[in-house]
Motif scaffolding. Structure first.
Motif, short mmCIF file in Angstrom:
data_model
loop_
_atom_site.label_atom_id
_atom_site.label_comp_id
_atom_site.label_asym_id
_atom_site.label_seq_id
_atom_site.Cartn_x
_atom_site.Cartn_y
_atom_site.Cartn_z
N UNK A 14 0.78 9.26 -7.00
CA UNK A 14 0.34 9.68 -8.34
C UNK A 14 0.58 8.58 -9.37
N UNK A 15 1.70 7.91 -9.25
CA UNK A 15 2.02 6.82 -10.18
C UNK A 15 1.00 5.68 -10.04
N UNK A 16 0.68 5.33 -8.81
CA UNK A 16 -0.28 4.26 -8.55
C UNK A 16 -1.66 4.63 -9.09
N UNK A 17 -2.07 5.88 -8.87
CA UNK A 17 -3.40 6.29 -9.34
C UNK A 17 -3.45 6.35 -10.86
N UNK A 18 -2.42 6.86 -11.49
CA UNK A 18 -2.41 6.96 -12.94
C UNK A 18 -2.46 5.59 -13.61
N UNK A 19 -1.82 4.61 -13.00
CA UNK A 19 -1.70 3.29 -13.62
C UNK A 19 -2.76 2.29 -13.16
N UNK A 20 -3.26 2.45 -11.94
CA UNK A 20 -4.18 1.45 -11.39
C UNK A 20 -5.48 2.04 -10.86
N UNK A 21 -5.61 3.36 -10.89
CA UNK A 21 -6.85 4.00 -10.47
C UNK A 21 -7.02 4.16 -8.98
N UNK A 22 -6.16 3.54 -8.20
CA UNK A 22 -6.29 3.55 -6.74
C UNK A 22 -5.82 4.89 -6.18
N UNK A 23 -6.71 5.59 -5.51
CA UNK A 23 -6.40 6.88 -4.91
C UNK A 23 -6.00 6.68 -3.45
N UNK A 24 -4.74 6.97 -3.15
CA UNK A 24 -4.23 6.80 -1.79
C UNK A 24 -4.17 8.17 -1.12
N UNK A 25 -4.97 8.35 -0.11
CA UNK A 25 -5.06 9.64 0.57
C UNK A 25 -3.82 9.88 1.44
N UNK A 26 -3.59 11.15 1.75
CA UNK A 26 -2.40 11.53 2.51
C UNK A 26 -2.33 10.83 3.86
N UNK A 27 -3.50 10.65 4.47
CA UNK A 27 -3.50 10.01 5.79
C UNK A 27 -3.10 8.53 5.74
N UNK A 28 -2.97 7.98 4.53
CA UNK A 28 -2.57 6.59 4.36
C UNK A 28 -1.06 6.46 4.10
N UNK A 36 5.16 -1.37 1.89
CA UNK A 36 6.21 -1.47 0.88
C UNK A 36 7.61 -1.62 1.48
N UNK A 37 7.72 -1.56 2.79
CA UNK A 37 9.03 -1.58 3.44
C UNK A 37 9.87 -2.79 3.02
N UNK A 38 9.28 -3.97 3.05
CA UNK A 38 10.03 -5.18 2.70
C UNK A 38 10.49 -5.17 1.25
N UNK A 39 9.71 -4.51 0.39
CA UNK A 39 10.12 -4.42 -1.02
C UNK A 39 11.39 -3.59 -1.15
N UNK A 40 11.49 -2.52 -0.37
CA UNK A 40 12.70 -1.71 -0.40
C UNK A 40 13.90 -2.52 0.08
N UNK A 52 11.19 3.88 -6.31
CA UNK A 52 10.37 4.35 -7.42
C UNK A 52 11.11 4.19 -8.75
N UNK A 53 12.38 4.53 -8.76
CA UNK A 53 13.18 4.37 -9.98
C UNK A 53 13.33 2.89 -10.32
N UNK A 54 13.43 2.06 -9.29
CA UNK A 54 13.58 0.62 -9.51
C UNK A 54 12.35 0.02 -10.20
N UNK A 55 11.15 0.35 -9.71
CA UNK A 55 9.95 -0.25 -10.30
C UNK A 55 9.72 0.27 -11.72
N UNK A 61 9.01 -6.71 -15.10
CA UNK A 61 7.64 -6.51 -14.66
C UNK A 61 7.35 -7.07 -13.28
N UNK A 62 8.31 -7.79 -12.70
CA UNK A 62 8.08 -8.41 -11.39
C UNK A 62 7.90 -7.38 -10.28
N UNK A 63 8.65 -6.28 -10.38
CA UNK A 63 8.57 -5.25 -9.34
C UNK A 63 7.18 -4.63 -9.29
N UNK A 64 6.59 -4.39 -10.46
CA UNK A 64 5.23 -3.83 -10.50
C UNK A 64 4.21 -4.82 -9.98
N UNK A 65 4.41 -6.09 -10.29
CA UNK A 65 3.49 -7.12 -9.80
C UNK A 65 3.50 -7.15 -8.28
#
Length: 271
Positions: A14-28, A36-40, A52-55, A61-65
């Motif tokens: 929901x955060x990604x779609x609200x901010x970037x428009x990208x709709x990620x379906x459940x099967x994804x 995102x594993x390496x980011x964690x 999620x709290x970190x970004x 702004x680096x985390x969002x980038x």
């Protein structure tokens, strides 16, 4: 491997779609978590809730980038959907050459990825105007939300296999062959493209002048229909009458939801 729960996926999607428009379906869900594993791990997050709290709290702004770099798909190549470029050269440019005032041609490559599309447009424009090119302002705005692909685009270096299918005169006139066998866009064409990071979900587009041509191909396939139509109507508002919108071959615009007129697959016009 850190697994993502249903609630964590819902929150992040929901955060990604609200901010970037990208709709990620459940099967994804698994694809998203693996990307995102390496980011964690790199940011010492034990789960996706912490990530999620970190970004959201990262003021640099680096985390969002990095998030954007991971979630965006950037598949492109020179002359992709070549009939669009042919139509641009044979129909759009002759029309604009006759009608554009002050020889100020304004073109936007929205979702430019690693740069092949705007560079191709710049080459076609240079080849079309020839000796009269110096009389025109034909600089192309090329935008993307991913810093990673913009960095590659600005460098303008491509493998031999990426350019070998292009006309030999293009390789001779618009590229420099490097010692390692790769090809680099020459400075003449590089100076014709202005690369900027830009989010198409911005509520207000900050452009002072309207565009004659907008390329936004294979970007909106990741959007919901409502998000897509909001963007298309914003494109309509910032385009000159008679201007052209190019979208992907697999995309379409409902005729009753926009002022754009259908021309050919993936090609629309503001009339």
């Amino acid at each position: 491997m850190i697994t993502i729960t249903e609630q964590e996926f819902k929150q992040l999607a929901e955060y990604i779609e609200q901010n970037y428009g990208i709709h990620i379906k459940k099967e994804k869900k698994l694809i998203l978590s693996s990307r995102l594993y390496n980011e964690l791990v790199n940011n010492n997050c034990e789960n996706f809730t912490q990530y999620f709290e970190f970004i959201r709290s990262d003021k640099s702004g680096k985390a969002l980038i990095e998030l954007v770099n991971k979630i965006t798909t950037n598949h492109t190549f020179f002359m992709r959907e070549a009939d669009h470029f042919n139509y641009f050269r044979e129909n759009v440019l002759p029309y604009l050459a006759k009608t554009v005032k002050n020889k100020d041609l304004r073109i936007w490559s929205a979702g430019c990825s690693t740069g092949q599309e705007p560079y191709t447009l710049a080459i076609i424009i240079d080849d079309f105007f020839k000796n009269e090119k110096a009389l025109w302002d034909t600089k192309i705005l090329a935008t993307d939300i991913s810093n990673k692909v913009l960095y590659e685009a600005i460098n303008g270096i491509y493998g031999k296999d990426e350019v070998e299918s292009l006309p030999s005169m293009w390789r001779l006139n618009y590229f420099e062959k490097l010692d390692n066998g790769n090809y680099m866009i020459n400075n003449k064409i590089k100076k014709e493209v202005i690369f900027r990071r830009f989010n198409l979900m911005e509520k207000v587009f900050p452009f002072k002048k309207k565009f004659h041509v907008i390329f936004c191909r294979n970007v909106m396939i990741y959007f919901r229909h409502s998000t897509k139509m909001e963007l298309i109507n914003k494109f309509y508002d910032i385009m000159e009458y008679g201007g052209y919108l190019f979208i992907g071959h697999t995309e379409s615009i409902p005729r009753n939801e926009t002022g754009f007129q259908y021309i050919l697959p993936g090609i629309y016009r503001k009339v």
